[in-house]
Design an enzyme around this catalytic site. Structure first.
Site, PDB file in Angstrom:
ATOM      1  CB  SER A  10      73.737 104.540 -65.075  1.00 35.86           C
ATOM      2  OG  SER A  10      73.572 104.599 -63.682  1.00 35.86           O
ATOM      3  CB  THR A  11      75.624 104.309 -69.638  1.00 36.68           C
ATOM      4  OG1 THR A  11      76.992 104.493 -69.269  1.00 36.68           O
ATOM      5  CG2 THR A  11      74.776 105.458 -69.109  1.00 36.68           C
TER       6      THR A  11
END
Length: 187
Positions: A10-11
């Site tokens: 996600s990041t």
């Protein structure tokens, strides 16, 4: 008939190594022609790696993904991607879940598991919101700390009254020029 892999975190701070290694171990070639990766939220519709994968995949190919929630952003998105691939004759296998979209039973199981994954994400959001509300009720301030305190405002006003240029005020007080203008405008 190629074996393709898709990994997503996600990041940018998260690492793709575990997913990538797992896909390679399962037979995906360690090449950008076979292994597609994203460092982006599942909410992002424009994930470059996913778009390349969907473009590259051909009839008879199998796509490996470690977990359901790595592929789609919610149940509707997941079903849409799987349906699009199914219509093109491309199957998807979710390694950790031990399921495949091959055949009618596989597609049904994926739909059910995707719904469960979405429900879990919604529960997590709900708990996060409950925690935030409880913190606020207990007097905890949420969000960034204000960068301009009353003391800083007083300093800005005094320096401006003394004829100091706004750019110098901003530099000396480590503020943006816009912050200086905002303080002067609000007084």
């Amino acid at each position: 008939m190629a074996l393709l892999g898709y990994a997503r975190v996600s990041t940018n701070q998260q690492d793709l190594t575990i997913q990538k290694d797992r896909l390679i171990k399962e037979g995906v070639k360690n090449s950008s022609d076979f292994l597609f990766m994203d460092k982006a939220s599942g909410k992002d519709d424009n994930r470059e790696g996913l778009q390349l994968l969907l473009t590259k995949a051909r009839e008879g190919d199998t796509i490996l993904v470690t977990k359901l929630d790595r592929l789609g952003r919610n149940t509707v998105d997941m079903i849409s991607i799987i349906d699009q691939l199914h219509k093109r004759g491309i199957s998807v296998r979710f390694l950790d879940d031990g399921i495949s979209t091959e055949g009618s039973m596989g597609k049904m199981v994926v739909t059910i598991l995707a719904a469960v994954a979405q429900a879990e994400r919604e529960r997590i959001l709900e708990r996060t919101h409950e925690g935030r509300r409880a913190a606020i009720a207990n007097g905890i301030k949420m969000g960034r700390k204000p960068s301009i305190t009353d003391k800083t405002k007083a300093q800005v006003l005094k320096l401006a009254q003394d004829g100091i240029p706004k750019t110098k005020i901003a530099k000396d007080l480590k503020l943006s020029r816009q912050s200086v203008y905002d303080v002067l405008k609000s007084s």
